[in-house]
Write an enzyme that holds these catalytic residues in place. Structure first.
Site, PDB file in Angstrom:
ATOM      1  N   GLY A  19       0.799  -1.208   0.000  1.00  0.00           N
ATOM      2  CA  GLY A  19       0.000   0.000   0.000  1.00  0.00           C
ATOM      3  C   GLY A  19       0.837   1.266   0.000  1.00  0.00           C
ATOM      4  N   SER A  20       0.336   2.288   0.684  1.00  0.00           N
ATOM      5  CA  SER A  20       0.951   3.617   0.597  1.00  0.00           C
ATOM      6  C   SER A  20       2.300   3.736   1.282  1.00  0.00           C
ATOM      7  CB  SER A  20      -0.013   4.664   1.172  1.00  0.00           C
ATOM      8  OG  SER A  20      -1.168   4.758   0.370  1.00  0.00           O
TER       9      SER A  20
END
Length: 571
Positions: free
Chosen positions: A291-292
């Site tokens: 993810g981020s």
């Protein structure tokens, strides 16, 4: 006269002859007697030796006289943490054996043993007892109570052998790091297997693994911090009703792993569930779309290219459409964003445009350089290989820029982040003690010092003004980046099934440690709340730092103005 004389001579000769014969007879009889005495003495000596040996053997314990030599459990060195606290050691235990030729009624033996060992395999045990062998194992590594109860049964042909088994005082505290040994005390997982692979197995095979000659193996792990990490991820697992959770604490100056835990785990003293699928060591043996947190590397890549500075801007006014995919922001601002804003607002659109500046080939080269695309090199055997597209296209570069389309291990992500914090040096992680000098001797510079300075600034800024606020710990200047990744379910990304992570470093004026936490498929803490990384993975990191910072030698500083607050510009 002559006849008389001759008669006297004849008598004298006869007398002399008689004396000679008697002497010869006596001499012969003496020699025979001596031979008999000597022969008897030899036989007595032989029988005395045999009798003495039998008495000696009869006085020996079964563990010294029973059982095949090939099954004798070999000694292993103690494993200790960096402060000398014992993590694993050998203890003596008793194993049950039988001598089938001395057993009259196998059925009776099995019936009585079943009262103490209810899980005994009746059919297999019966075959062993009726097989006619001189020695068979019935049950390895009994508890003291089991041994006492079996002794009270008074079964002939049944005995005990003292063996060595591995004991882990901390139970599951460091299970995935320490690993396991098999029934013969041989390492089969974790650092136990690593120790065997370094030569212990050869020593054991040659019979040279003597306990008194084996020095303890010291790990980089701090048992105090390890306990805290394991405790916090176990609480998170329960609090957020997740399917798994984990965390790692890494020294950014040396690459040493101070603590690492993944739950659900197992107790190495009773590893009946160690091979269950959900007991995987997710920190090093599981690969995930992170993810981020990957945006840390996207932004660092753009800055390190020299084409982007902290003052650069990117248009995030509208979504990006490529092929069938549309790239949107979770909380879009609908305007042009600066590089720090792209980072603290976690803009997918801004990250995609950062990657576009570098290009597809440059993007892949950077991720490979920082170690996210290759299998991690460390002592722990359980390390998974990252996955990436076979052929990179623009759509892959765009999605990977914000953490989708590429999978890597959480430990690997922490290692890459350490390079962004320590001045740009990538170091293979180690579970053994290592000095800064040794670490730098094998380190590889993967980003410029200026890039590292910029990333430290962005991490601190994000903790103060962005999604990392729940990771703040007063006095310790924590910086970090959240990562909330949608998981693939039935071939599609599911909006309500997430893999969350928080990547942090502290203290941000001179980072010493990286802490990464993961929470797999968390549920909302309260009804109506989102289950994002800032609300569950970040607090795990904050709790770990709050409880362990003093053990790690990091002193709190209060009243120290924030580097991000006092900065007058992004340069």
């Amino acid at each position: 006269m002559m006849k008389l004389w001759r008669k006297r001579i004849s008598k004298a000769e006869a007398s002399t002859a008689s004396i000679v014969v008697d002497g010869a007879r006596k001499a012969t009889g003496g020699r025979t007697k001596n031979r008999v005495v000597m022969t008897m003495a030899v036989f007595f000596g032989i029988y005395a030796t045999i009798t003495g040996r039998l008495i000696y053997l009869g006085m020996l314990e079964p563990d010294e006289s029973g059982g095949p030599a090939s099954r004798i459990t070999a000694s292993r060195p103690d494993i200790v943490d960096r402060n000398g606290e014992v993590l694993a050691t050998d203890i003596k235990t008793s194993s049950l054996y039988a001598e089938p030729r001395r057993i009259v009624d196998a059925d009776e033996v099995i019936e009585k043993l079943s009262t103490v060992l209810p899980d005994i395999d009746v059919e297999q045990t019966y075959k062993r007892l009726k097989g006619g062998a001189g020695f068979v194992w019935l049950k390895r590594q009994l508890t003291p109570k089991q041994q006492a109860d079996i002794m009270q049964l008074g079964l002939p042909g049944i005995g005990f052998r003292t063996e060595k088994r591995r004991f882990y005082p901390g139970g599951p505290t460091a299970a995935h790091i320490l690993g396991l040994t098999n029934i013969d005390n041989q390492g089969i997982a974790g650092m136990e297997k690593y120790i065997d692979d370094q030569g212990l197995a050869d020593l054991q095979a040659s019979g040279l693994a003597d306990a008194k000659d084996l020095r303890p193996v010291r790990l980089s792990i701090d048992l105090r911090v390890q306990h805290i990490v394991r405790d916090e991820v176990a609480k998170a697992l329960d609090k957020y009703q997740a399917i798994a959770a984990g965390a790692v604490v890494l020294n950014v100056k040396t690459g040493e792993v101070l603590a690492m835990a993944s739950v659900p785990d197992f107790d190495p003293n009773n590893p009946y569930n160690a091979l269950d699928k959900d007991h995987l060591n997710r920190m090093s043996a599981g690969v995930y779309e992170m993810g981020s947190t990957i945006k840390s590397f996207t932004t660092a890549m753009a800055l390190d290219s020299g084409k982007v500075t902290l003052n650069s801007t990117f248009d995030a006014t509208r979504p990006i459409t490529i092929g069938r995919q549309t790239i949107r922001d979770f909380h879009g601002k609908g305007r042009v964003l600066s590089v720090p804003e792209v980072f603290i607002y976690s803009s997918n659109i801004g990250s995609a445009r950062e990657a576009d500046v570098v290009g597809i080939e440059g993007h892949r080269d950077f991720l490979k350089r920082i170690g996210l695309l290759d299998r991690l090199q460390t002592e722990l055997p359980e390390v998974a290989r990252p996955t990436e597209p076979k052929v990179w296209k623009k759509v892959h570069s765009i999605t990977i820029s914000f953490g989708h389309g590429m999978s890597t291990t959480p430990l690997q992500t922490a290692v890459g982040a350490a390079a962004l914090m320590n001045g740009g040096y990538l170091m293979n992680p180690t579970f053994l003690p290592r000095t800064e000098e040794d670490a730098m001797a094998s380190a590889k510079q993967v980003v410029r010092e200026k890039t590292s300075q910029d990333m430290r600034y962005l991490y601190l800024l994000n903790a103060e003004k962005g999604s990392g606020k729940r990771a703040e710990v007063p006095g310790y200047r924590v910086g970090g980046k959240t990562g909330t990744a949608e998981k693939v379910v039935n071939g599609r990304y599911a909006t309500n099934v997430r893999f969350n992570a928080f990547l942090a470093a502290f203290p941000m004026d001179d980072p010493q440690y990286v802490v990464l936490s993961i929470v797999d498929e968390p549920k909302p803490e309260k009804p109506g709340m989102p289950a994002t990384a800032g609300l569950n993975a970040a607090p795990v990191v904050a709790n770990i730092i709050r409880r362990s910072a003093s053990f790690l030698g990091v002193k709190p500083e209060f009243g120290h103005e924030s580097e991000a607050t006092v900065a007058s510009s992004y340069d």
